[in-house]
Design an enzyme around this catalytic site. Structure first.
Site, PDB file in Angstrom:
ATOM      1  N   ARG A 130      19.949  46.617  39.187  1.00 42.21           N
ATOM      2  CA  ARG A 130      19.077  47.011  40.311  1.00 42.21           C
ATOM      3  C   ARG A 130      19.199  48.500  40.608  1.00 42.21           C
ATOM      4  O   ARG A 130      18.343  49.078  41.270  1.00 42.21           O
ATOM      5  CB  ARG A 130      19.485  46.267  41.579  1.00 42.21           C
ATOM      6  CG  ARG A 130      19.183  44.793  41.558  1.00 42.21           C
ATOM      7  CD  ARG A 130      19.821  44.135  42.771  1.00 42.21           C
ATOM      8  NE  ARG A 130      19.865  42.700  42.606  1.00 42.21           N
ATOM      9  CZ  ARG A 130      19.192  41.836  43.372  1.00 42.21           C
ATOM     10  NH1 ARG A 130      18.444  42.260  44.348  1.00 42.21           N
ATOM     11  NH2 ARG A 130      19.280  40.548  43.172  1.00 42.21           N
ATOM     12  N   LYS A 173      31.173  31.109  34.830  1.00 40.54           N
ATOM     13  CA  LYS A 173      31.603  30.275  35.937  1.00 40.54           C
ATOM     14  C   LYS A 173      31.583  31.113  37.218  1.00 40.54           C
ATOM     15  O   LYS A 173      31.689  32.334  37.101  1.00 40.54           O
ATOM     16  CB  LYS A 173      33.015  29.727  35.692  1.00 40.54           C
ATOM     17  CG  LYS A 173      34.056  30.863  35.500  1.00 40.54           C
ATOM     18  CD  LYS A 173      35.431  30.413  35.790  1.00 40.54           C
ATOM     19  CE  LYS A 173      35.830  30.652  37.196  1.00 40.54           C
ATOM     20  NZ  LYS A 173      36.494  31.928  37.483  1.00 40.54           N
ATOM     21  N   HIS A 178      36.417  31.729  29.670  1.00 41.76           N
ATOM     22  CA  HIS A 178      37.102  32.654  28.757  1.00 41.76           C
ATOM     23  C   HIS A 178      38.469  32.116  28.312  1.00 41.76           C
ATOM     24  O   HIS A 178      39.016  32.568  27.327  1.00 41.76           O
ATOM     25  CB  HIS A 178      37.211  34.060  29.363  1.00 41.76           C
ATOM     26  CG  HIS A 178      38.298  34.207  30.389  1.00 41.76           C
ATOM     27  ND1 HIS A 178      38.122  33.841  31.686  1.00 41.76           N
ATOM     28  CD2 HIS A 178      39.564  34.660  30.297  1.00 41.76           C
ATOM     29  CE1 HIS A 178      39.241  34.076  32.358  1.00 41.76           C
ATOM     30  NE2 HIS A 178      40.143  34.571  31.539  1.00 41.76           N
ATOM     31  N   LYS A 201      40.916  32.054  24.224  1.00 40.78           N
ATOM     32  CA  LYS A 201      42.278  32.541  23.957  1.00 40.78           C
ATOM     33  C   LYS A 201      42.797  31.836  22.709  1.00 40.78           C
ATOM     34  O   LYS A 201      42.703  30.611  22.592  1.00 40.78           O
ATOM     35  CB  LYS A 201      43.197  32.237  25.149  1.00 40.78           C
ATOM     36  CG  LYS A 201      42.855  33.038  26.404  1.00 40.78           C
ATOM     37  CD  LYS A 201      43.814  32.682  27.522  1.00 40.78           C
ATOM     38  CE  LYS A 201      43.350  33.218  28.869  1.00 40.78           C
ATOM     39  NZ  LYS A 201      43.584  34.618  29.095  1.00 40.78           N
ATOM     40  N   HIS A 244      39.153  26.472  34.224  1.00 43.34           N
ATOM     41  CA  HIS A 244      40.251  26.723  33.279  1.00 43.34           C
ATOM     42  C   HIS A 244      41.285  25.595  33.249  1.00 43.34           C
ATOM     43  O   HIS A 244      41.708  25.155  32.178  1.00 43.34           O
ATOM     44  CB  HIS A 244      40.983  28.021  33.641  1.00 43.34           C
ATOM     45  CG  HIS A 244      40.077  29.204  33.803  1.00 43.34           C
ATOM     46  ND1 HIS A 244      38.982  29.415  33.007  1.00 43.34           N
ATOM     47  CD2 HIS A 244      40.107  30.256  34.664  1.00 43.34           C
ATOM     48  CE1 HIS A 244      38.382  30.527  33.380  1.00 43.34           C
ATOM     49  NE2 HIS A 244      39.038  31.056  34.390  1.00 43.34           N
ATOM     50  N   LYS A 279      47.841  32.729  42.977  1.00 44.93           N
ATOM     51  CA  LYS A 279      47.818  34.193  42.908  1.00 44.93           C
ATOM     52  C   LYS A 279      49.047  34.741  43.621  1.00 44.93           C
ATOM     53  O   LYS A 279      49.649  34.063  44.445  1.00 44.93           O
ATOM     54  CB  LYS A 279      46.556  34.730  43.573  1.00 44.93           C
ATOM     55  CG  LYS A 279      45.296  34.353  42.807  1.00 44.93           C
ATOM     56  CD  LYS A 279      44.193  35.350  43.037  1.00 44.93           C
ATOM     57  CE  LYS A 279      42.971  35.032  42.200  1.00 44.93           C
ATOM     58  NZ  LYS A 279      43.090  35.402  40.798  1.00 44.93           N
TER      59      LYS A 279
HETATM   60  C1  BG6 Z   1      39.147  34.125  36.248  1.00 48.26           C
HETATM   61  C2  BG6 Z   1      39.360  33.951  37.717  1.00 48.26           C
HETATM   62  O1  BG6 Z   1      38.247  33.180  35.770  1.00 48.26           O
HETATM   63  O2  BG6 Z   1      40.392  33.964  35.575  1.00 48.26           O
HETATM   64  C3  BG6 Z   1      40.360  34.967  38.232  1.00 48.26           C
HETATM   65  O3  BG6 Z   1      38.121  34.129  38.388  1.00 48.26           O
HETATM   66  C4  BG6 Z   1      41.644  34.881  37.441  1.00 48.26           C
HETATM   67  O4  BG6 Z   1      40.616  34.792  39.603  1.00 48.26           O
HETATM   68  C5  BG6 Z   1      41.364  34.938  35.946  1.00 48.26           C
HETATM   69  O5  BG6 Z   1      42.466  35.986  37.820  1.00 48.26           O
HETATM   70  C6  BG6 Z   1      42.617  34.650  35.160  1.00 48.26           C
HETATM   71  O6  BG6 Z   1      42.354  34.879  33.806  1.00 48.26           O
HETATM   72  P1  BG6 Z   1      43.519  35.303  32.819  1.00 48.26           P
HETATM   73  O7  BG6 Z   1      42.874  35.368  31.485  1.00 48.26           O
HETATM   74  O8  BG6 Z   1      44.044  36.637  33.301  1.00 48.26           O
HETATM   75  O9  BG6 Z   1      44.589  34.241  32.936  1.00 48.26           O
END
Ligand code: BG6
Length: 491
Positions: free
Chosen positions: A56, A157, A187, A191, A249, A349
């Site tokens: 945008r 996501k 993602h 891995k 995840h 976290k």
């Molecule tokens: C993301 C989350 O999908 O995955 C984040 O939105 C999180 O909050 C992250 O920190 C963790 O990914 P990784 O690969 O660092 O374990």
């Protein structure tokens, strides 16, 4: 040892016109461009691939390329930038403005002057923009495939925020795209060590016979982070750890640990088996939720020797927010293989260390023949699959300690995955991006699995979201081990 010689090489993907929506945003800059650079470096991105960056913000191509140069200076080597930069053009577009679809179609036609190519639309935008963008694409006729051109859409996501919204998003996507065109990214699946779970389980005769309720006591899946919420309060405060980490995840890791072997490693067969795991999830007992769910929120503390604010002091977080930043959950699968085996899922976290791992705890030996000499119980075997940062596979066994007395000594048989070599490894996003271009959906979420997971989590979320909810929210100090309750036996 046997290693397929070609495992570090892959054919270059067909050329594609990649459209990145949200091109000035965080995801594009932190993940997508570095991934593209990784593909360039590994000669996996066709020279004819072009990138249409869409946002945008009022910019032109030259200013956007300069912005890329500045923002990527530290993550992308100059030689890759020199390769990538000239392929990028910028289009200012707002899907809420009339005519945006035709503007985009014209820009894509322009790119096609070099020869028609497949199209890949990457929605690197906030979730609220998914539906408007998918609608714009559909109404402008850009979702259709014709004359051999393949069109794909990549969605990040969260896929909705509960079951009804996930279905709503899906209905819009499916009114324009077929399921085979939709790539829902997780993602974690990209891995190397996550994919290794399947190889370890199904390419070795050793593990599978004991991979069941007869030999396994419990499985613990942990994704602990030292990071807080950064600048993502707007998203995170509405989402919390259950939507941010569990719906995707953690569930994905659970499915890889628990799924049955598919007859072939093919996208639909693998995805069928993953869905069967989610179908077997036993709903948590909402009357006794506190026995299976512990929620926490970080308070102020120290991380890496630095004081950090608590969650409620993070900029953008509601001062009275009850959003959990930590969760421990005990789940069961009602199927033949796993009946009675608890899976402990734990993520949070601002914990003491970043580590993601799967720990498979086997049962103790039925009787200890060493009880007279050794006395106490023999520690059971454990298989640890370290996902990140320790990329290890470690089997903990008991051996005889050296010396004249009969002593038990715990030892580890360890294989360090990452120590082998980085050669040919792609970063997480590069791998999934490549799969989007080649059309391989094995590592992506299918809608039935998304809905099954939301179906499991939504009743729990409804309880957690409830303002006068009766679920305790445990405060834990940032940089520590998490809520005390989650460290108690049984958790
Ligand atoms: C993301 C989350 O999908 O995955 C984040 O939105 C999180 O909050 C992250 O920190 C963790 O990914 P990784 O690969 O660092 O374990």
């Amino acid at each position: 040892m046997a290693e397929t010689p070609s495992c570090t090489t892959q054919n270059q993907a067909d050329p594609v016109n990649l459209v990145i929506f949200g091109a000035t945003g965080d995801l594009a800059m932190r993940k997508i461009y570095p991934a593209l650079a990784s593909l360039c470096r590994n000669h996996l991105l066709s020279h004819d691939t072009r990138i249409l960056a869409v946002g945008r913000t009022a910019l032109d191509t030259e200013r956007y390329r300069n912005l890329l140069g500045e923002q990527l200076a530290e993550t992308v080597p100059a030689s890759c930038m020199a390769d990538l930069g000239p392929r990028v053009s910028y289009l200012r577009m707002d899907p809420d403005e009339a005519g945006s679809g035709s503007l985009l179609a014209a820009a894509l036609d322009d790119l096609d002057r070099e020869g028609p190519k497949d199209r890949l639309f990457y929605l690197a935008v906030p979730p609220a923009a998914y539906i408007p963008l998918a609608t714009t694409l559909g109404e402008a006729g850009l979702a259709g495939e014709s004359d051999g051109r393949r069109v794909r859409i990549v969605v990040e996501k969260p896929f909705g925020r509960d079951l009804p919204t996930a279905r709503e998003l899906d209905a819009v996507l499916h009114s324009h795209f077929h399921e085979r065109q939709i790539f829902r990214i997780d993602h974690y699946m990209a891995k190397e060590t996550v994919q290794n779970v399947l190889l370890l389980r199904f390419a070795n005769a050793l593990f599978e016979p004991v991979w069941n309720r007869r030999y396994i006591d419990h499985i613990r899946i942990t994704a602990a982070e030292t990071l807080g919420i950064g600048h993502r309060a707007g998203f995170y405060d509405q989402a919390g750890v259950l939507r941010d980490m569990f719906q995707n995840h953690m569930m994905m890791l659970l499915s890889l640990c628990a799924m049955e072997p598919p007859s072939l490693f093919e996208a639909e067969l693998v995805r069928d088996e993953r869905s069967k795991v989610f179908r077997a999830l036993r709903p948590l007992d909402l009357e006794r939720l506190d026995e299976q769910l512990i929620l926490g929120q970080y308070g102020p503390g120290m991380v890496d020797g630095r004081p950090v604010p608590g969650y409620l002091q993070e900029p953008g977080v509601r001062p009275d927010s009850t959003t959990p930043t930590f969760a421990w959950m005990k789940v069961y699968l009602d199927n033949w293989r796993w009946q009675g085996v608890p899976f402990h899922l734990c993520s949070g976290k601002r914990l003491a260390a970043k580590h993601t791992e799967i720990s498979v705890q086997f049962k103790s030996v039925p009787v200890s023949m060493f009880r007279k000499t050794h006395g106490g119980a023999i520690p059971p075997n454990r298989l640890v699959i370290g996902i990140h940062p320790g990329e290890v596979v470690r089997l903990e066994v008991q051996t005889k300690g050296q010396g004249s007395r009969l002593c038990l000594q715990g030892q580890s048989m360890e294989f360090s995955y990452g120590a082998d070599s980085d050669l040919g490894r792609l970063n997480d996003y590069a791998k999934v991006l490549l799969d989007c271009v080649t059309g391989d959906q094995t590592l992506f979420w299918r809608q039935d699995a998304v809905e099954l997971c939301w179906g499991f989590l939504t009743p729990i979320l409804d309880r957690c979201d409830c303002a006068d909810g009766d679920l305790p929210l445990h405060t834990y100090a940032a940089g520590g081990p998490g809520p005390k309750a989650a460290a108690e036996p049984g958790a």
